[in-house]
Motif scaffolding. Structure first.
Motif, PDB file in Angstrom:
ATOM      1  N   GLN A 221      10.799 -16.055   0.283  1.00 42.92           N
ATOM      2  CA  GLN A 221      10.011 -14.769  -1.302  1.00 42.92           C
ATOM      3  C   GLN A 221       9.347 -14.064  -0.940  1.00 42.92           C
ATOM      4  N   GLN A 222       8.620 -14.141   0.588  1.00 39.26           N
ATOM      5  CA  GLN A 222       6.409 -13.420   1.072  1.00 39.26           C
ATOM      6  C   GLN A 222       6.795 -11.908   0.264  1.00 39.26           C
ATOM      7  N   ARG A 223       6.170 -11.234  -0.119  1.00 41.20           N
ATOM      8  CA  ARG A 223       5.808  -9.793   0.222  1.00 41.20           C
ATOM      9  C   ARG A 223       4.861  -9.566   0.755  1.00 41.20           C
ATOM     10  N   HIS A 224       4.419  -8.867   1.183  1.00 35.52           N
ATOM     11  CA  HIS A 224       2.692  -8.077   1.346  1.00 35.52           C
ATOM     12  C   HIS A 224       2.784  -7.755   1.428  1.00 35.52           C
ATOM     13  N   ALA A 225       1.725  -6.550   1.016  1.00 37.13           N
ATOM     14  CA  ALA A 225       0.579  -4.610   1.448  1.00 37.13           C
ATOM     15  C   ALA A 225       0.262  -4.575   2.190  1.00 37.13           C
ATOM     16  N   VAL A 226       0.072  -3.765   2.634  1.00 37.74           N
ATOM     17  CA  VAL A 226      -1.732  -3.951   3.815  1.00 37.74           C
ATOM     18  C   VAL A 226      -2.094  -2.621   3.269  1.00 37.74           C
ATOM     19  N   THR A 227      -3.145  -2.001   2.713  1.00 42.88           N
ATOM     20  CA  THR A 227      -3.665  -1.005   2.162  1.00 42.88           C
ATOM     21  C   THR A 227      -5.562  -0.874   2.338  1.00 42.88           C
ATOM     22  N   THR A 228      -6.457  -0.592   1.363  1.00 42.46           N
ATOM     23  CA  THR A 228      -7.878   0.067   1.319  1.00 42.46           C
ATOM     24  C   THR A 228      -8.858  -0.763   0.784  1.00 42.46           C
ATOM     25  N   LEU A 229      -8.972  -1.362   1.073  1.00 41.35           N
ATOM     26  CA  LEU A 229     -10.335  -1.895   0.089  1.00 41.35           C
ATOM     27  C   LEU A 229     -10.149  -1.555  -0.743  1.00 41.35           C
ATOM     28  N   GLY A 230     -10.756   0.025  -0.792  1.00 38.57           N
ATOM     29  CA  GLY A 230     -11.177   0.949  -2.026  1.00 38.57           C
ATOM     30  C   GLY A 230      -9.508   1.668  -3.168  1.00 38.57           C
ATOM     31  N   GLN A 231      -8.101   0.319  -2.690  1.00 38.61           N
ATOM     32  CA  GLN A 231      -7.174   0.616  -3.562  1.00 38.61           C
ATOM     33  C   GLN A 231      -6.703  -1.216  -3.786  1.00 38.61           C
ATOM     34  N   LEU A 232      -7.604  -2.063  -3.742  1.00 39.98           N
ATOM     35  CA  LEU A 232      -7.087  -2.916  -3.768  1.00 39.98           C
ATOM     36  C   LEU A 232      -6.650  -3.219  -5.335  1.00 39.98           C
ATOM     37  N   GLN A 233      -7.123  -2.870  -6.127  1.00 41.27           N
ATOM     38  CA  GLN A 233      -6.758  -2.692  -7.777  1.00 41.27           C
ATOM     39  C   GLN A 233      -5.401  -1.988  -7.793  1.00 41.27           C
ATOM     40  N   GLN A 234      -5.242  -1.054  -8.044  1.00 35.24           N
ATOM     41  CA  GLN A 234      -4.329  -0.225  -7.791  1.00 35.24           C
ATOM     42  C   GLN A 234      -3.595  -0.729  -6.902  1.00 35.24           C
ATOM     43  N   THR A 235      -3.252  -1.787  -5.428  1.00 35.24           N
ATOM     44  CA  THR A 235      -1.935  -1.560  -4.858  1.00 35.24           C
ATOM     45  C   THR A 235      -1.505  -2.758  -5.306  1.00 35.24           C
ATOM     46  N   LEU A 236      -2.438  -4.054  -6.114  1.00 36.75           N
ATOM     47  CA  LEU A 236      -2.062  -4.841  -7.041  1.00 36.75           C
ATOM     48  C   LEU A 236      -0.652  -4.678  -7.886  1.00 36.75           C
ATOM     49  N   HIS A 237      -1.322  -3.752  -8.588  1.00 39.83           N
ATOM     50  CA  HIS A 237      -0.441  -2.948  -9.824  1.00 39.83           C
ATOM     51  C   HIS A 237       0.646  -2.309  -9.427  1.00 39.83           C
ATOM     52  N   GLU A 238       0.589  -1.255  -8.540  1.00 42.75           N
ATOM     53  CA  GLU A 238       1.779  -0.434  -7.969  1.00 42.75           C
ATOM     54  C   GLU A 238       2.811  -1.746  -7.454  1.00 42.75           C
ATOM     55  N   GLN A 239       2.143  -2.641  -6.000  1.00 49.38           N
ATOM     56  CA  GLN A 239       3.154  -3.134  -5.647  1.00 49.38           C
ATOM     57  C   GLN A 239       3.569  -4.892  -6.842  1.00 49.38           C
ATOM     58  N   GLN A 240       2.836  -5.168  -7.503  1.00 46.60           N
ATOM     59  CA  GLN A 240       3.444  -5.903  -8.844  1.00 46.60           C
ATOM     60  C   GLN A 240       2.386  -7.850  -7.872  1.00 46.60           C
ATOM     61  N   LEU A 241       2.252  -7.768  -7.541  1.00 47.84           N
ATOM     62  CA  LEU A 241       1.550  -8.651  -6.552  1.00 47.84           C
ATOM     63  C   LEU A 241       0.542  -9.332  -7.298  1.00 47.84           C
ATOM     64  N   GLY A 242       0.525 -10.843  -7.263  1.00 48.29           N
ATOM     65  CA  GLY A 242       0.655 -11.669  -8.043  1.00 48.29           C
ATOM     66  C   GLY A 242       0.206 -12.691  -7.489  1.00 48.29           C
ATOM     67  N   SER A 243      -0.008 -14.314  -8.566  1.00 46.86           N
ATOM     68  CA  SER A 243      -0.512 -15.090  -7.498  1.00 46.86           C
ATOM     69  C   SER A 243       0.885 -16.250  -6.997  1.00 46.86           C
TER      70      SER A 243
END
Length: 263
Positions: free
Chosen positions: A213-235
């Motif tokens: 079930q691994q998922r990942h996203a590559v982004t930038t520090l300034g987009q951390l919160q936005q990426t978590l929300h958009e990609q629906q990544l959680g704990s």
């Protein structure tokens, strides 16, 4: 004359079950699990790992995960001590490594204070497994001279990590940051790190590292919160910050450009 053998000292073995994939267990971990008569199993341990347990072993699930109902640590320690003093072969089975955000140090102190001997079997920590799953190193002669493992989850009453100070150190010393349990405090992490690191610093989020079930996203520090929300990544997720990700970020940008042109 032969001296009578001394009674065996009660023992508990703290075993790291690794990041999730059962084939990442060490041989020493498999042997310890197979010998146990009592297994105290953390929530993040893959059930497939328990296939190595003996059929008559008593398996006690003692879940501990941030944001969820957890078994009290004092109860776990009491159960380990009671079982060991009763002559059981006790294994405390933990996700990752017992000594990297696994409360292994606390358990060693409590067990030894009660006269219980402790053995430790290391496991692959999720921070290493997460970045390796991206084919990226934690250190690199050109990009990172060291690595910092840090938790994003402070215990009640603790102010936690000073992210601004850590960011300045990481920038000056060229360090990779590996943040465990940081999803719920992503806002503070992002704003704090931005006080010492550029917003374009590469960042990756890896959820359920090494599992199907691994998922990942590559982004930038300034987009951390936005990426978590958009990609629906959680704990459970690991957040990696640093220039070791630069090549991966560039490959992703190239791929996105190619896909856009093809469209």
């Amino acid at each position: 004359m032969p001296t009578p053998s001394q009674p065996q000292r009660p023992t508990v073995t703290l075993v790291g079950a690794g990041p999730g994939a059962p084939d990442l267990l060490t041989l020493k971990a498999v042997k310890a699990i197979a010998s146990a008569t009592v297994l105290l199993v953390d929530d993040l341990v893959n059930d497939e790992v328990l296939a190595h347990a003996r059929p008559d072993a008593r398996i006690v699930h003692v879940g501990k995960r941030g944001g969820c109902k957890s078994t009290p640590q004092a109860f776990i320690e009491k159960l380990m001590i009671q079982s060991a003093l009763a002559g059981e072969t006790v294994v405390r089975l933990k996700g990752g490594d017992p000594f990297i955000f696994g409360r292994g140090g606390e358990e060693v102190e409590h067990l030894e204070a009660e006269g219980v001997q402790v053995r430790v079997v290391n496991g692959i920590t999720s921070g290493l497994a997460a970045v390796t799953s991206l084919n990226v190193p934690l250190t690199h002669r050109e990009h990172a001279h060291g690595v910092v493992f840090v938790t994003g989850h402070a215990k009640p009453g603790d102010s936690g990590t000073d992210w601004a100070v850590l960011a300045r150190c990481a920038h000056q010393a060229r360090l990779t940051l590996v943040i465990y349990m940081g999803v719920s405090s992503a806002e503070q992490i992002e704003s704090g790190l931005l006080e010492g690191l550029p917003a374009h610093t590469p960042l990756a989020i890896v959820q359920r590292a090494t599992l199907p079930q691994q998922r990942h996203a590559v982004t930038t520090l300034g987009q951390l919160q936005q990426t978590l929300h958009e990609q629906q990544l959680g704990s459970p997720s690991v957040i990696i910050v640093g220039d070791v990700l630069r090549g991966l970020a560039q490959m992703q940008a190239t791929s996105e450009t190619t896909n856009l042109q093809a469209a």
